[in-house]
Write a protein that holds these residues in place. Structure first.
Motif, PDB file in Angstrom:
ATOM      1  N   MET A 142       0.854  -1.180   0.000  1.00  0.00           N
ATOM      2  CA  MET A 142       0.000   0.000   0.000  1.00  0.00           C
ATOM      3  C   MET A 142       0.896   1.238   0.000  1.00  0.00           C
ATOM      4  SD  MET A 142      -3.024   1.643   0.553  1.00  0.00           S
ATOM      5  CE  MET A 142      -4.087   0.275   0.833  1.00  0.00           C
ATOM      6  N   ILE A 143       0.557   2.194  -0.838  1.00  0.00           N
ATOM      7  CA  ILE A 143       1.287   3.469  -0.831  1.00  0.00           C
ATOM      8  C   ILE A 143       0.603   4.415   0.138  1.00  0.00           C
ATOM      9  CG2 ILE A 143       1.915   5.514  -2.158  1.00  0.00           C
ATOM     10  CD1 ILE A 143       2.447   3.792  -4.509  1.00  0.00           C
ATOM     11  N   ARG A 144       1.385   5.000   1.039  1.00  0.00           N
ATOM     12  CA  ARG A 144       0.904   5.987   2.004  1.00  0.00           C
ATOM     13  C   ARG A 144       1.670   7.284   1.808  1.00  0.00           C
ATOM     14  NH1 ARG A 144      -3.601   3.746   3.890  1.00  0.00           N
ATOM     15  NH2 ARG A 144      -3.280   1.771   4.932  1.00  0.00           N
ATOM     16  N   GLY A 145       1.006   8.376   2.120  1.00  0.00           N
ATOM     17  CA  GLY A 145       1.650   9.674   2.098  1.00  0.00           C
ATOM     18  C   GLY A 145       2.210   9.986   3.474  1.00  0.00           C
ATOM     19  N   VAL A 146       3.456  10.409   3.506  1.00  0.00           N
ATOM     20  CA  VAL A 146       4.095  10.860   4.741  1.00  0.00           C
ATOM     21  C   VAL A 146       4.371  12.343   4.558  1.00  0.00           C
ATOM     22  CG1 VAL A 146       6.046  10.577   6.307  1.00  0.00           C
ATOM     23  CG2 VAL A 146       5.155   8.587   5.057  1.00  0.00           C
ATOM     24  N   ARG A 147       3.763  13.151   5.422  1.00  0.00           N
ATOM     25  CA  ARG A 147       3.873  14.605   5.284  1.00  0.00           C
ATOM     26  C   ARG A 147       4.853  15.193   6.292  1.00  0.00           C
ATOM     27  NH1 ARG A 147      -2.354  15.626   6.023  1.00  0.00           N
ATOM     28  NH2 ARG A 147      -1.877  14.023   7.529  1.00  0.00           N
ATOM     29  N   GLY A 148       5.387  16.335   5.914  1.00  0.00           N
ATOM     30  CA  GLY A 148       6.255  17.061   6.813  1.00  0.00           C
ATOM     31  C   GLY A 148       6.390  18.499   6.370  1.00  0.00           C
ATOM     32  N   ALA A 149       6.746  19.354   7.303  1.00  0.00           N
ATOM     33  CA  ALA A 149       6.973  20.769   6.975  1.00  0.00           C
ATOM     34  C   ALA A 149       7.884  21.383   8.026  1.00  0.00           C
ATOM     35  CB  ALA A 149       5.651  21.528   6.915  1.00  0.00           C
ATOM     36  N   ILE A 150       8.602  22.397   7.588  1.00  0.00           N
ATOM     37  CA  ILE A 150       9.496  23.143   8.475  1.00  0.00           C
ATOM     38  C   ILE A 150       9.603  24.569   7.934  1.00  0.00           C
ATOM     39  CG2 ILE A 150      11.615  22.534   7.210  1.00  0.00           C
ATOM     40  CD1 ILE A 150      12.990  22.239  10.005  1.00  0.00           C
ATOM     41  N   THR A 151       9.911  25.499   8.803  1.00  0.00           N
ATOM     42  CA  THR A 151      10.152  26.870   8.365  1.00  0.00           C
ATOM     43  C   THR A 151      11.625  27.212   8.547  1.00  0.00           C
ATOM     44  OG1 THR A 151       9.523  27.663  10.564  1.00  0.00           O
ATOM     45  CG2 THR A 151       7.830  27.716   8.849  1.00  0.00           C
ATOM     46  N   VAL A 152      12.063  28.211   7.800  1.00  0.00           N
ATOM     47  CA  VAL A 152      13.423  28.723   7.939  1.00  0.00           C
ATOM     48  C   VAL A 152      13.345  30.173   8.407  1.00  0.00           C
ATOM     49  CG1 VAL A 152      14.440  27.174   6.229  1.00  0.00           C
ATOM     50  CG2 VAL A 152      13.535  29.370   5.484  1.00  0.00           C
ATOM     51  N   LEU A 153      14.378  30.613   9.067  1.00  0.00           N
ATOM     52  CA  LEU A 153      14.428  32.001   9.526  1.00  0.00           C
ATOM     53  C   LEU A 153      14.860  32.942   8.419  1.00  0.00           C
ATOM     54  CD1 LEU A 153      16.037  31.466  13.054  1.00  0.00           C
ATOM     55  CD2 LEU A 153      13.640  31.949  12.508  1.00  0.00           C
ATOM     56  N   GLN A 194      19.985  23.079   5.596  1.00  0.00           N
ATOM     57  CA  GLN A 194      20.009  22.512   6.948  1.00  0.00           C
ATOM     58  C   GLN A 194      18.607  22.166   7.434  1.00  0.00           C
ATOM     59  OE1 GLN A 194      22.230  24.884   9.746  1.00  0.00           O
ATOM     60  NE2 GLN A 194      24.180  24.378   8.813  1.00  0.00           N
ATOM     61  N   ALA A 195      17.654  23.043   7.199  1.00  0.00           N
ATOM     62  CA  ALA A 195      16.280  22.784   7.638  1.00  0.00           C
ATOM     63  C   ALA A 195      15.696  21.587   6.893  1.00  0.00           C
ATOM     64  CB  ALA A 195      15.419  24.029   7.421  1.00  0.00           C
ATOM     65  N   THR A 196      15.924  21.531   5.591  1.00  0.00           N
ATOM     66  CA  THR A 196      15.410  20.412   4.801  1.00  0.00           C
ATOM     67  C   THR A 196      16.031  19.106   5.261  1.00  0.00           C
ATOM     68  OG1 THR A 196      15.122  21.887   2.901  1.00  0.00           O
ATOM     69  CG2 THR A 196      15.107  19.516   2.464  1.00  0.00           C
ATOM     70  N   SER A 197      17.314  19.117   5.516  1.00  0.00           N
ATOM     71  CA  SER A 197      18.005  17.922   5.996  1.00  0.00           C
ATOM     72  C   SER A 197      17.425  17.453   7.334  1.00  0.00           C
ATOM     73  CB  SER A 197      19.504  18.212   6.140  1.00  0.00           C
ATOM     74  OG  SER A 197      20.177  17.064   6.586  1.00  0.00           O
ATOM     75  N   ARG A 198      17.213  18.386   8.223  1.00  0.00           N
ATOM     76  CA  ARG A 198      16.643  18.050   9.543  1.00  0.00           C
ATOM     77  C   ARG A 198      15.251  17.434   9.397  1.00  0.00           C
ATOM     78  NH1 ARG A 198      14.527  22.292  13.522  1.00  0.00           N
ATOM     79  NH2 ARG A 198      13.787  20.969  15.182  1.00  0.00           N
ATOM     80  N   LEU A 199      14.416  18.046   8.570  1.00  0.00           N
ATOM     81  CA  LEU A 199      13.060  17.545   8.364  1.00  0.00           C
ATOM     82  C   LEU A 199      13.078  16.154   7.737  1.00  0.00           C
ATOM     83  CD1 LEU A 199       9.978  17.839   8.274  1.00  0.00           C
ATOM     84  CD2 LEU A 199      10.256  19.047   6.085  1.00  0.00           C
ATOM     85  N   LEU A 200      13.828  15.992   6.657  1.00  0.00           N
ATOM     86  CA  LEU A 200      13.870  14.701   5.974  1.00  0.00           C
ATOM     87  C   LEU A 200      14.415  13.604   6.876  1.00  0.00           C
ATOM     88  CD1 LEU A 200      15.058  15.888   2.467  1.00  0.00           C
ATOM     89  CD2 LEU A 200      12.796  14.967   3.048  1.00  0.00           C
ATOM     90  N   PRO A 230      15.562  22.562  -2.274  1.00  0.00           N
ATOM     91  CA  PRO A 230      15.589  21.619  -1.150  1.00  0.00           C
ATOM     92  C   PRO A 230      15.770  20.162  -1.583  1.00  0.00           C
ATOM     93  CG  PRO A 230      13.776  23.165  -0.901  1.00  0.00           C
ATOM     94  CD  PRO A 230      14.349  23.386  -2.267  1.00  0.00           C
ATOM     95  N   ALA A 231      15.349  19.814  -2.781  1.00  0.00           N
ATOM     96  CA  ALA A 231      15.476  18.434  -3.261  1.00  0.00           C
ATOM     97  C   ALA A 231      16.932  17.975  -3.316  1.00  0.00           C
ATOM     98  CB  ALA A 231      14.832  18.291  -4.633  1.00  0.00           C
ATOM     99  N   LYS A 232      17.866  18.918  -3.435  1.00  0.00           N
ATOM    100  CA  LYS A 232      19.292  18.575  -3.465  1.00  0.00           C
ATOM    101  C   LYS A 232      19.704  17.773  -2.238  1.00  0.00           C
ATOM    102  CE  LYS A 232      22.851  21.304  -4.633  1.00  0.00           C
ATOM    103  NZ  LYS A 232      23.608  22.563  -4.784  1.00  0.00           N
ATOM    104  N   VAL A 233      19.083  18.072  -1.107  1.00  0.00           N
ATOM    105  CA  VAL A 233      19.422  17.371   0.130  1.00  0.00           C
ATOM    106  C   VAL A 233      19.121  15.888  -0.008  1.00  0.00           C
ATOM    107  CG1 VAL A 233      18.839  17.114   2.572  1.00  0.00           C
ATOM    108  CG2 VAL A 233      19.093  19.391   1.600  1.00  0.00           C
ATOM    109  N   LEU A 234      17.941  15.580  -0.477  1.00  0.00           N
ATOM    110  CA  LEU A 234      17.538  14.181  -0.595  1.00  0.00           C
ATOM    111  C   LEU A 234      18.354  13.463  -1.665  1.00  0.00           C
ATOM    112  CD1 LEU A 234      15.619  12.240   0.748  1.00  0.00           C
ATOM    113  CD2 LEU A 234      13.899  12.835  -0.928  1.00  0.00           C
ATOM    114  N   ARG A 235      18.597  14.127  -2.767  1.00  0.00           N
ATOM    115  CA  ARG A 235      19.364  13.508  -3.846  1.00  0.00           C
ATOM    116  C   ARG A 235      20.796  13.204  -3.441  1.00  0.00           C
ATOM    117  NH1 ARG A 235      16.619  17.633  -7.532  1.00  0.00           N
ATOM    118  NH2 ARG A 235      14.846  16.458  -8.355  1.00  0.00           N
ATOM    119  N   SER A 236      21.311  13.919  -2.469  1.00  0.00           N
ATOM    120  CA  SER A 236      22.690  13.700  -2.031  1.00  0.00           C
ATOM    121  C   SER A 236      22.808  12.600  -0.978  1.00  0.00           C
ATOM    122  CB  SER A 236      23.289  14.997  -1.489  1.00  0.00           C
ATOM    123  OG  SER A 236      22.666  15.351  -0.259  1.00  0.00           O
TER     124      SER A 236
END
Length: 122
Positions: free
Chosen positions: A1-12, A21-27, A57-63
């Motif tokens: 089964m495919i499920r959606g996993v959601r997340g969000a973060i803000t930056v200063l 850094q924020a994207t890395s922390r969230l992921l 932000p996708a660069k974080v995940l791709r790396s």
């Protein structure tokens, strides 16, 4: 089964370092709390508000090791009056045996106001 996993973060600040850094922390937290392996991910959508312009932000995940073949897409969040500023949102589509109630959605920093009912989930 495919499920959606959601997340969000803000930056200063709208800087490459802050966004990455924020994207890395969230992921990291999304992957850890939901025990996600890259081979079980169908795709990842990452959206940013109009005021985030200094990095993809996708660069974080791709790396990340093992994530090179996971389809990842960055996009702009729709513009809505009085919406949360400097926000990065993630939607992972994950193959899992977990029920919807077992998924841990991650909301950090000011993004906790988006879903206070899920911000402190499990």
């Amino acid at each position: 089964m495919i499920r959606g996993v959601r997340g969000a973060i803000t930056v200063l600040e709208n800087t490459e370092n802050e966004i990455m850094q924020a994207t890395s922390r969230l992921l990291h937290k999304m992957i850890e709390k939901n025990e996600i392996a890259p081979e079980n991910v169908a795709s990842v959508f990452i959206s940013v508000t109009d005021d985030i312009t200094e990095a993809f932000p996708a660069k974080v995940l791709r790396s990340k090791e093992g994530w090179g073949f996971v389809p990842v897409m960055c996009m702009k969040e729709i513009t809505v009056s009085n919406a949360l500023e400097k926000c990065i949102r993630v939607m992972m589509h994950v193959n899992t045996a977990k029920s919807q109630q077992e998924i841990n959605h991650i909301y950090l920093e000011n993004a906790m106001i988006l879903r206070p009912d899920l911000a402190n989930s499990k």
